[in-house]
Design an enzyme around this catalytic site. Sequence first.
Site, PDB file in Angstrom:
ATOM      1  N   TYR A  22     -50.433 -21.507 -53.245  1.00 36.76           N
ATOM      2  CA  TYR A  22     -50.568 -21.602 -51.784  1.00 36.76           C
ATOM      3  C   TYR A  22     -52.045 -21.547 -51.375  1.00 36.76           C
ATOM      4  O   TYR A  22     -52.503 -22.347 -50.547  1.00 36.76           O
ATOM      5  CB  TYR A  22     -49.793 -20.457 -51.138  1.00 36.76           C
ATOM      6  N   LYS A  74     -54.185 -24.471 -49.449  1.00 33.32           N
ATOM      7  CA  LYS A  74     -54.798 -24.247 -48.137  1.00 33.32           C
ATOM      8  C   LYS A  74     -56.323 -24.334 -48.195  1.00 33.32           C
ATOM      9  O   LYS A  74     -56.967 -24.732 -47.219  1.00 33.32           O
ATOM     10  CB  LYS A  74     -54.351 -22.891 -47.580  1.00 33.32           C
TER      11      LYS A  74
END
Length: 245
Positions: A153, A157
Amino acid sequence: MTTENKTVIVTGSSRGIGKAIAIAFAKTGANIVLNGRNPIPAELIAEIQSYGAKVHTILGDMSDFDKAKQLIDETKEVFGSIDVLVNNAGITNDKLLMRMSEDDFDQTLSVNLKGTFNTIRHATKVMLKQRSGTIINMSSVVGLVGNVGQANYAASKAGVIGLTKSAARELAARGITVNAIAPGFIETEMTDVLSDKMKEVAVGQVPLKRFGNVDDVARVAVFLSENNYITGQVINVDGGMVMNG
């Protein structure tokens, strides 16, 4: 740019932050395109229409290049322009590195990062002809500082931030702004599942000593659409959790 009668696409808009952003833009008088992988709740469509906004739904997974093209093409056909693109669609699949499979990593980057590229790639064709447009990408404070159990993640990002800055440089000459929002701990269905102990630990990392709410993020998205002299920036909505000085 005022967004009254403008067209706003919000990916991943069936719940949480995406839903709040769609509603916030509806209140400004914009035409709203809702997107998700599953059917959009009828009550959300009704709420958006209650503000006098026109609404259109286009289902599809934005990690699919052709589905992203369909989203852009159909929006242009229905409303005639694409003025704001909010790339909010995203997933989490948290595991420690030693337990994370190749698929865990690939799927998260495919949705969160490649999906954002896909929609930008297709939308820029429309926005370049218009010589105007606003692109807002949803990143995360995790993309700035990392987090245990979220290597996939965080990487996705962080990638969104690099993509945002590169796109901002490429598109600025045509009057197109590209920015990212990096939320911290926001009250959503994702944080609802945390235990009280975990919430206590999380709040302890926030100088304002509370979680944010989805409207805190939505207001920033509307602000970025209204200011055409901000581009290539990452706006943290995190209660002071990450301070870059």
